[in-house]
Design a protein around this motif. Structure first.
Motif, PDB file in Angstrom:
ATOM      1  N   VAL A 197      48.943  80.458 -74.143  1.00  0.00           N
ATOM      2  CA  VAL A 197      48.942  80.301 -72.691  1.00  0.00           C
ATOM      3  C   VAL A 197      50.161  79.487 -72.279  1.00  0.00           C
ATOM      4  N   VAL A 198      50.921  79.984 -71.301  1.00  0.00           N
ATOM      5  CA  VAL A 198      52.102  79.263 -70.814  1.00  0.00           C
ATOM      6  C   VAL A 198      51.631  78.022 -70.054  1.00  0.00           C
ATOM      7  N   VAL A 199      52.055  76.842 -70.530  1.00  0.00           N
ATOM      8  CA  VAL A 199      51.615  75.576 -69.932  1.00  0.00           C
ATOM      9  C   VAL A 199      52.773  74.721 -69.442  1.00  0.00           C
ATOM     10  N   THR A 200      54.000  75.154 -69.713  1.00  0.00           N
ATOM     11  CA  THR A 200      55.165  74.407 -69.275  1.00  0.00           C
ATOM     12  C   THR A 200      56.345  75.368 -69.141  1.00  0.00           C
ATOM     13  N   PHE A 201      57.266  75.008 -68.258  1.00  0.00           N
ATOM     14  CA  PHE A 201      58.485  75.801 -68.127  1.00  0.00           C
ATOM     15  C   PHE A 201      59.645  74.889 -67.787  1.00  0.00           C
ATOM     16  N   ALA A 202      60.833  75.381 -68.093  1.00  0.00           N
ATOM     17  CA  ALA A 202      62.076  74.730 -67.699  1.00  0.00           C
ATOM     18  C   ALA A 202      62.988  75.828 -67.180  1.00  0.00           C
ATOM     19  N   LEU A 203      63.426  75.702 -65.930  1.00  0.00           N
ATOM     20  CA  LEU A 203      64.325  76.670 -65.320  1.00  0.00           C
ATOM     21  C   LEU A 203      65.696  76.021 -65.226  1.00  0.00           C
ATOM     22  N   PHE A 204      66.728  76.725 -65.684  1.00  0.00           N
ATOM     23  CA  PHE A 204      68.060  76.137 -65.789  1.00  0.00           C
ATOM     24  C   PHE A 204      69.135  77.180 -65.541  1.00  0.00           C
ATOM     25  N   TYR A 206      58.420  71.487 -65.688  1.00  0.00           N
ATOM     26  CA  TYR A 206      57.053  71.195 -65.266  1.00  0.00           C
ATOM     27  C   TYR A 206      56.117  71.391 -66.443  1.00  0.00           C
ATOM     28  N   VAL A 207      55.183  70.462 -66.576  1.00  0.00           N
ATOM     29  CA  VAL A 207      54.118  70.545 -67.573  1.00  0.00           C
ATOM     30  C   VAL A 207      52.803  70.488 -66.812  1.00  0.00           C
ATOM     31  N   LYS A 208      51.935  71.462 -67.073  1.00  0.00           N
ATOM     32  CA  LYS A 208      50.651  71.493 -66.374  1.00  0.00           C
ATOM     33  C   LYS A 208      49.896  70.185 -66.601  1.00  0.00           C
ATOM     34  N   GLN A 209      49.234  69.733 -65.551  1.00  0.00           N
ATOM     35  CA  GLN A 209      48.491  68.477 -65.580  1.00  0.00           C
ATOM     36  C   GLN A 209      47.526  68.411 -66.774  1.00  0.00           C
ATOM     37  N   SER A 210      46.871  69.520 -67.065  1.00  0.00           N
ATOM     38  CA  SER A 210      45.836  69.540 -68.098  1.00  0.00           C
ATOM     39  C   SER A 210      46.367  69.294 -69.508  1.00  0.00           C
TER      40      SER A 210
END
Length: 169
Positions: free
Chosen positions: A66-73, A92-96
Motif C-alpha cells: 500500500v502506498v503510504v508516502t510520496f516525494a514529488l520532485f 508526505y507520509v500518511k499519519q497512520s
C-alpha cells in the motif's frame, strides 16, 4: 532505482499510483491549512508525471503493498554551480505510519538519486511554523536558509505581470 527495508519499499511512481499520490497531496493541503488553494485534479497530476512532456517525477513508498508516502520532485539549475539540482516539491507520509522512519528513508533515497544524477544540490522549502519538520530536516543535515524568502507570482498577479502591468502591493 529501488530500495527496501523490512516494512517500506521505495520505487519510482507508476501511472497506477497517481490516485494514491493525489489523495496524499490533498491530505497535505489540509494539514498545511491550504486546501482552499488546491485546484489540482487527478488528470492534471497524471499529465504532469506521465504526459507527453512530464514536468516532475515522484517516488512512492509502500508498506505491505500500500502506498503510504510520496516525494514529488523535479530538476532545477544553479547558475553559481552551473549544475542541475534536485528540488523536492512535496514529501508526505500518511499519519497512520508516521514515526517509523519513512520520511528519513525517502530523503535518503532522494539524496541517492541526486548523487546518481550528478546534482550539485538537493533543496526544498519548509513552512516557518512547522517546527517538527524544521527540526527533522536539520537532523538530516539540511541547512535552513534564514536569509532567503520564496517569491511567488500566481493567478491574476501573474496575468498582470505577463501583460507588463504588475499588480502593485
Amino acid at each position: 532505482m529501488s530500495t527496501s527495508t523490512p516494512s517500506l519499499s521505495i520505487r519510482p511512481a507508476q501511472e497506477a499510483d497517481v490516485a494514491a499520490i493525489f489523495g496524499m497531496i490533498h491530505e497535505l493541503a489540509v494539514f498545511e491549512k491550504l486546501e482552499h488553494m488546491m485546484i489540482a485534479k487527478v488528470s492534471m497530476l497524471h499529465d504532469s508525471l506521465f504526459g507527453k512532456q512530464p514536468v516532475c517525477e515522484a517516488l512512492v513508498g509502500e508498506e505491505d503493498g500500500v502506498v503510504v508516502t510520496f516525494a514529488l520532485f523535479f530538476h532545477n539549475f544553479s547558475t553559481f554551480l552551473c549544475r542541475k539540482g534536485l528540488y523536492l516539491e512535496d514529501l508526505y507520509v500518511k499519519q497512520s505510519v508516521r514515526g517509523k522512519g519513512y520520511g528519513k528513508q525517502m530523503l535518503v533515497a532522494l539524496a541517492q538519486l541526486a548523487i546518481e544524477r550528478d546534482c550539485g544540490r538537493f533543496e526544498w522549502s519548509v513552512l516557518d511554523w512547522n517546527e517538527n519538520a524544521i527540526n527533522f530536516y536539520k537532523g538530516m543535515g539540511a541547512d535552513v536558509m534564514p536569509d532567503w524568502r520564496i517569491c511567488r507570482v500566481a493567478g491574476d498577479a501573474l496575468t498582470q505581470l505577463s501583460a507588463g502591468t504588475p499588480k502593485a502591493v
